[in-house]
Write an enzyme that holds these catalytic residues in place. Structure first.
Site, PDB file in Angstrom:
ATOM      1  N   CYS A 189     -14.175 -14.862   2.162  1.00  0.00           N
ATOM      2  CA  CYS A 189     -14.062 -16.139   2.872  1.00  0.00           C
ATOM      3  C   CYS A 189     -12.647 -16.680   2.732  1.00  0.00           C
ATOM      4  O   CYS A 189     -11.978 -16.453   1.719  1.00  0.00           O
ATOM      5  CB  CYS A 189     -15.015 -17.214   2.362  1.00  0.00           C
ATOM      6  SG  CYS A 189     -16.741 -16.695   2.352  1.00  0.00           S
ATOM      7  N   ARG A 215     -10.004 -12.359   5.755  1.00  0.00           N
ATOM      8  CA  ARG A 215     -10.862 -12.500   4.577  1.00  0.00           C
ATOM      9  C   ARG A 215     -12.348 -12.564   4.931  1.00  0.00           C
ATOM     10  O   ARG A 215     -13.199 -12.517   4.051  1.00  0.00           O
ATOM     11  CB  ARG A 215     -10.490 -13.782   3.820  1.00  0.00           C
ATOM     12  CG  ARG A 215      -9.055 -13.829   3.382  1.00  0.00           C
ATOM     13  CD  ARG A 215      -8.778 -15.142   2.683  1.00  0.00           C
ATOM     14  NE  ARG A 215      -9.549 -15.243   1.465  1.00  0.00           N
ATOM     15  CZ  ARG A 215      -9.189 -14.746   0.295  1.00  0.00           C
ATOM     16  NH1 ARG A 215      -8.035 -14.131   0.196  1.00  0.00           N
ATOM     17  NH2 ARG A 215      -9.939 -14.889  -0.760  1.00  0.00           N
ATOM     18  N   TRP A 272     -17.390 -14.753   5.139  1.00  0.00           N
ATOM     19  CA  TRP A 272     -17.894 -13.381   5.001  1.00  0.00           C
ATOM     20  C   TRP A 272     -19.183 -13.529   4.217  1.00  0.00           C
ATOM     21  O   TRP A 272     -19.169 -13.858   3.031  1.00  0.00           O
ATOM     22  CB  TRP A 272     -16.873 -12.532   4.249  1.00  0.00           C
ATOM     23  CG  TRP A 272     -17.223 -11.092   4.154  1.00  0.00           C
ATOM     24  CD1 TRP A 272     -16.959 -10.121   5.082  1.00  0.00           C
ATOM     25  CD2 TRP A 272     -17.909 -10.421   3.080  1.00  0.00           C
ATOM     26  NE1 TRP A 272     -17.432  -8.902   4.647  1.00  0.00           N
ATOM     27  CE2 TRP A 272     -18.021  -9.055   3.419  1.00  0.00           C
ATOM     28  CE3 TRP A 272     -18.438 -10.840   1.867  1.00  0.00           C
ATOM     29  CZ2 TRP A 272     -18.630  -8.113   2.609  1.00  0.00           C
ATOM     30  CZ3 TRP A 272     -19.056  -9.904   1.042  1.00  0.00           C
ATOM     31  CH2 TRP A 272     -19.143  -8.557   1.421  1.00  0.00           C
ATOM     32  N   ASN A 294     -15.475 -20.398  -1.415  1.00  0.00           N
ATOM     33  CA  ASN A 294     -15.262 -18.955  -1.406  1.00  0.00           C
ATOM     34  C   ASN A 294     -15.694 -18.457  -2.777  1.00  0.00           C
ATOM     35  O   ASN A 294     -15.155 -18.903  -3.785  1.00  0.00           O
ATOM     36  CB  ASN A 294     -13.770 -18.677  -1.160  1.00  0.00           C
ATOM     37  CG  ASN A 294     -13.377 -17.239  -1.483  1.00  0.00           C
ATOM     38  OD1 ASN A 294     -14.193 -16.338  -1.376  1.00  0.00           O
ATOM     39  ND2 ASN A 294     -12.134 -17.039  -1.883  1.00  0.00           N
ATOM     40  N   GLY A 295     -16.675 -17.546  -2.824  1.00  0.00           N
ATOM     41  CA  GLY A 295     -17.140 -17.051  -4.114  1.00  0.00           C
ATOM     42  C   GLY A 295     -18.656 -16.995  -4.148  1.00  0.00           C
ATOM     43  O   GLY A 295     -19.310 -17.018  -3.104  1.00  0.00           O
ATOM     44  N   GLU A 342      -8.636   9.213   2.178  1.00  0.00           N
ATOM     45  CA  GLU A 342      -8.092   8.027   2.835  1.00  0.00           C
ATOM     46  C   GLU A 342      -8.224   8.144   4.363  1.00  0.00           C
ATOM     47  O   GLU A 342      -8.571   7.174   5.041  1.00  0.00           O
ATOM     48  CB  GLU A 342      -6.626   7.818   2.397  1.00  0.00           C
ATOM     49  CG  GLU A 342      -5.886   6.664   3.042  1.00  0.00           C
ATOM     50  CD  GLU A 342      -6.532   5.295   2.849  1.00  0.00           C
ATOM     51  OE1 GLU A 342      -7.471   5.150   2.058  1.00  0.00           O
ATOM     52  OE2 GLU A 342      -6.094   4.351   3.545  1.00  0.00           O
ATOM     53  N   LYS A 393     -10.351   5.555   6.698  1.00  0.00           N
ATOM     54  CA  LYS A 393      -9.776   4.835   7.850  1.00  0.00           C
ATOM     55  C   LYS A 393     -10.676   4.973   9.064  1.00  0.00           C
ATOM     56  O   LYS A 393     -10.977   4.001   9.742  1.00  0.00           O
ATOM     57  CB  LYS A 393      -8.374   5.361   8.219  1.00  0.00           C
ATOM     58  CG  LYS A 393      -7.232   5.026   7.294  1.00  0.00           C
ATOM     59  CD  LYS A 393      -6.834   3.579   7.274  1.00  0.00           C
ATOM     60  CE  LYS A 393      -7.660   2.774   6.327  1.00  0.00           C
ATOM     61  NZ  LYS A 393      -7.322   2.562   4.985  1.00  0.00           N
ATOM     62  N   GLU A 435     -14.033   3.088   8.581  1.00  0.00           N
ATOM     63  CA  GLU A 435     -13.879   1.628   8.547  1.00  0.00           C
ATOM     64  C   GLU A 435     -13.737   1.028   9.940  1.00  0.00           C
ATOM     65  O   GLU A 435     -14.315  -0.006  10.232  1.00  0.00           O
ATOM     66  CB  GLU A 435     -12.574   1.264   7.810  1.00  0.00           C
ATOM     67  CG  GLU A 435     -12.657   1.190   6.323  1.00  0.00           C
ATOM     68  CD  GLU A 435     -11.307   0.815   5.718  1.00  0.00           C
ATOM     69  OE1 GLU A 435     -11.288  -0.043   4.847  1.00  0.00           O
ATOM     70  OE2 GLU A 435     -10.257   1.383   6.115  1.00  0.00           O
ATOM     71  N   HIS A 474     -19.646  24.067  -0.923  1.00  0.00           N
ATOM     72  CA  HIS A 474     -20.762  23.651  -1.771  1.00  0.00           C
ATOM     73  C   HIS A 474     -21.593  22.551  -1.106  1.00  0.00           C
ATOM     74  O   HIS A 474     -22.249  21.768  -1.781  1.00  0.00           O
ATOM     75  CB  HIS A 474     -20.237  23.167  -3.124  1.00  0.00           C
ATOM     76  CG  HIS A 474     -19.491  24.232  -3.864  1.00  0.00           C
ATOM     77  ND1 HIS A 474     -20.112  25.334  -4.401  1.00  0.00           N
ATOM     78  CD2 HIS A 474     -18.172  24.388  -4.108  1.00  0.00           C
ATOM     79  CE1 HIS A 474     -19.205  26.106  -4.974  1.00  0.00           C
ATOM     80  NE2 HIS A 474     -18.013  25.555  -4.802  1.00  0.00           N
ATOM     81  N   LYS A 489     -10.790  -8.114   4.025  1.00  0.00           N
ATOM     82  CA  LYS A 489      -9.609  -7.522   3.395  1.00  0.00           C
ATOM     83  C   LYS A 489      -9.546  -7.806   1.906  1.00  0.00           C
ATOM     84  O   LYS A 489      -9.107  -6.988   1.119  1.00  0.00           O
ATOM     85  CB  LYS A 489      -8.354  -8.043   4.076  1.00  0.00           C
ATOM     86  CG  LYS A 489      -7.139  -7.300   3.593  1.00  0.00           C
ATOM     87  CD  LYS A 489      -6.070  -7.217   4.633  1.00  0.00           C
ATOM     88  CE  LYS A 489      -5.003  -6.261   4.204  1.00  0.00           C
ATOM     89  NZ  LYS A 489      -5.443  -4.870   4.323  1.00  0.00           N
TER      90      LYS A 489
HETATM   91  C1  G6P Z   1     -11.331  -4.027   0.785  1.00  0.00           C
HETATM   92  C2  G6P Z   1     -10.355  -3.735   1.891  1.00  0.00           C
HETATM   93  C3  G6P Z   1      -9.648  -2.410   1.642  1.00  0.00           C
HETATM   94  C4  G6P Z   1      -8.997  -2.416   0.270  1.00  0.00           C
HETATM   95  C5  G6P Z   1      -9.987  -2.774  -0.830  1.00  0.00           C
HETATM   96  C6  G6P Z   1      -9.272  -3.036  -2.149  1.00  0.00           C
HETATM   97  O1  G6P Z   1     -12.379  -3.116   0.835  1.00  0.00           O
HETATM   98  O2  G6P Z   1     -11.024  -3.713   3.148  1.00  0.00           O
HETATM   99  O3  G6P Z   1      -8.674  -2.206   2.636  1.00  0.00           O
HETATM  100  O4  G6P Z   1      -8.453  -1.165   0.018  1.00  0.00           O
HETATM  101  O5  G6P Z   1     -10.685  -3.977  -0.499  1.00  0.00           O
HETATM  102  O6  G6P Z   1      -8.470  -4.159  -2.004  1.00  0.00           O
HETATM  103  P1  G6P Z   1      -7.185  -4.453  -2.856  1.00  0.00           P
HETATM  104  O7  G6P Z   1      -6.652  -5.745  -2.310  1.00  0.00           O
HETATM  105  O8  G6P Z   1      -7.638  -4.572  -4.273  1.00  0.00           O
HETATM  106  O9  G6P Z   1      -6.241  -3.333  -2.657  1.00  0.00           O
END
Ligand code: G6P
Length: 614
Positions: A2, A27, A76, A102-103, A487, A491, A494, A510, A609
């Protein structure tokens, strides 16, 4: 997660709140709302709606949005689905008191029961609503002002929060408080701002104060005071923001993600600036200088992180073990913190986090500190919570990353980890000056090589067109390319919602090999010289089962090129630096597929994020 933003001062609050919420939408973006104390009626007007900040703005059209005091929230969902009623702000039944949060209030069930017994009615499914009624109840019972009621309420609360509270009964007062969720206060000329991060504030003032845990900030008649929840005055100094406003705009790109992918040559240059001197063969990290003499004592490194940062951590493991010869363990912060891990003398714990606020990473680090470990941070957001609790650290200096899917933060994290590995390795005598020089020369050339690589964007877009409807996708890599495979898969999943798995190439047989048929695209990252022949064998295994091969190879490659259906070439570089190049085409592939599928690239569904909840 949030995002929260609030304003009190001489300007109209609403435009500041809407713009601030748009900046904070990374956020959370399932619902949004604002509260304002009307200039016309002195009443507290609350407008909130399920949907994006733009929907909220449309919803406010034609309504009374006057007011010099106000607050806004982008949500969120944690407790209660995204809906109009669950959107913040939450307001007392008499319509005078409002809260954004937020929290997570962990003891909300207990508090709710007590409040219901005292006659309060709940209209939402959120944990936040408890706070509104609790503050209202305390004000009524104790006959205290808003500031005192907030403070007393927070003494009863267990959990994480960044809250802002306002009341039409005290229209010249705005209150913010935090525990384990971020909060920044902007201090302008006769005006104050409160926000989850500095992005909504930076165009009005560069003077900010980062609130600490268990502190309550009150702005009353233009004066700011900060106290702890135990009612002791807390002293703070004002810090100056370094954010560049341009980095908060799309700058001609269709999406922030694309802009951020394209800005990697510059973000890596910024990350390297002042830290490597190639002609002198020097790598130095000011943030670690205090610890240089104890590099010798490090017996083990534990890296804690989440998401993309965890993948960067895996690259870090390969780098540090190979160059500095120190054993490294890479842990999901959420697992590490809850399994009573063993911390020994000589353990160094490094947290990697773009935001510097991820709840699990922060908590894992705090636990490691309590158990006696030295803690370092590799973070992007200056002044965020992780850098403020660490013993030492290195900022990635990638600039604000707005797209929810992390791109430039990842390459900057890997760049920092490379420098950390080199510095420790050199100081411990594990690499020669000659080897250091060799890597530094290549490191300095990485930005140019990414520029060259970005010219393949058109080709990658053509490949994306062919595979945009694939239901699944497999990513394979060995050695340094294994974390890159993870990674790349992350991507794609996501932002395009295609199911994707990253696997060590040799592990394919495997399990995942069972999935391969003519409709399965397999992205093979084979830029490494090391294990090259083995990867060729893995590619042949895929080919034999009619899988479609998209190969990311080093320029001049012949063996894999002969087998692949599609080829993306990356420039040659030192083996240890290859992740910095090979990840870029995978970012672009995911981006184009997501755009072609009509997905919201910068704000993928259900994600946020900055994950400030467990
Ligand atoms: C969320 C974001 C990711 C990020 C992860 C860790 O899942 O969507 O993009 O890698 O958090 O976030 P940080 O700010 O700790 O790198």
């Amino acid at each position: 997660m949030c995002g929260i933003v609030a304003y009190i001062g001489h300007r109209q609050a609403k435009p500041i709140l809407i713009k601030g919420l748009q900046r904070l939408e990374y956020r959370g973006y399932d619902s949004a709302g604002i509260a304002l104390i009307s200039e016309e009626t002195a009443a507290l007007n609350v407008y909130k709606i399920a949907g994006k900040v733009n929907d909220l703005n449309d919803f406010c059209e034609g309504k009374d949005v006057t007011g010099h005091v106000g607050m806004g929230h982008t949500r969120w969902a944690t407790h209660g689905e995204p809906s109009d009623v669950n959107a913040h702000p939450h307001t007392s039944a008499d319509g005078t008191l409002s809260v954004i949060h937020n929290g997570i209030i962990e003891n909300h069930e207990v508090l709710k029961k007590e409040l219901i017994n005292r006659g309060y009615e709940f209209v939402s499914q959120t944990d936040t609503e408890v706070l509104v009624h609790l503050i209202h109840d305390i004000q009524k019972k104790e006959n205290v002002n808003l500031e005192e009621a907030v403070r007393l309420a927070l003494c009863e609360v267990i959990g994480a929060y960044a809250i802002v509270v306002m009341s039409s009964k005290e229209p010249n007062v705005l209150i913010g408080a935090r525990k384990s969720s971020p909060m920044v206060i902007g201090v302008g000329e006769g005006e104050h701002f409160i926000a989850s991060d500095a992005t909504p504030i930076v165009e009005y003032t560069r003077n900010v104060i980062y609130l600490e845990d268990n502190e309550v900030a009150t702005i009353r008649d233009g004066e700011l005071t900060i106290k702890t929840i135990d009612n002791e005055v807390a002293n703070h100094y004002i810090q100056e923001l370094e954010i560049n406003l341009e980095t908060l705009e799309k700058g001609g790109f269709e999406h922030f993600m694309l802009k951020e992918i394209y800005s990697q040559p510059e973000s890596i240059t910024d990350c390297l600036r002042g830290r490597i001197r190639v002609k002198d063969g020097i790598v130095q990290l000011g943030g670690l200088s205090r610890f240089e003499n104890s590099f010798e004592n490090i017996k083990r490194i534990i890296i804690v992180a989440c998401g993309t940062s965890w993948h960067a951590g895996l690259v870090g493991e390969y780098l540090i073990e190979e160059l500095a010869r120190i054993p490294v363990e890479v842990e999901y912060a959420s697992e590490f913190r809850y399994r009573n891990p063993i911390i020994l003398d000589g353990d160094l714990v490094i947290a990697i986090s773009q935001s510097g606020e991820t709840a699990d990473t922060l908590a894992a680090l705090q636990m490691a500190k309590e158990k006696g470990a030295i803690i370092w941070g590799v973070c992007n957001v200056v002044g965020s919570s992780i850098p403020r609790i660490t013993d030492a650290g290195v900022y990635t200096h990638a600039g604000p990353e707005i797209g929810v899917a992390s791109t430039k933060a990842f390459t900057a994290q890997v760049t920092v980890l490379t420098m950390i590995a080199l510095r420790i390795a050199f100081k411990r005598g594990k690499i020669s000056q000659e080897r250091l020089n060799e890597v530094l020369v290549e490191l300095e050339n990485i930005p140019d090589k990414i520029r060259e690589l970005l010219k393949s964007d058109g080709l990658i877009k053509e490949i994306a067109e062919i595979y945009k409807d694939a239901p699944n996708c497999l990513y394979l890599g060995r050695g340094y390319q294994f974390p890159v495979a993870l990674e790349g898969a992350l991507k794609l999943k996501e932002i395009s919602y295609i199911h994707a798995e990253g696997y060590p190439a040799a592990e394919m047989k495997h399990g995942p090999i069972a999935l391969i048929d003519e409709s399965m695209p397999v992205v093979v990252i084979a830029s490494n010289k090391l294990h090259y022949e083995k990867v060729v064998s893995n590619v042949q295994e895929v080919k034999a089962r009619k899988g479609k091969i998209i190969a990311v190879v080093t320029k001049g490659d012949t063996s894999i090129s002969a087998l692949a259906d599609h080829l993306i070439e990356i420039p040659e570089t030192d083996e240890v630096l290859t992740p910095l190049l090979s990840v870029v085409p995978l970012q672009l592939l995911a981006y184009h597929i997501a755009v072609m599928r009509g997905c919201n690239v910068d704000q993928p569904r259900n994600l946020a994020k900055s994950v400030t909840v467990e």
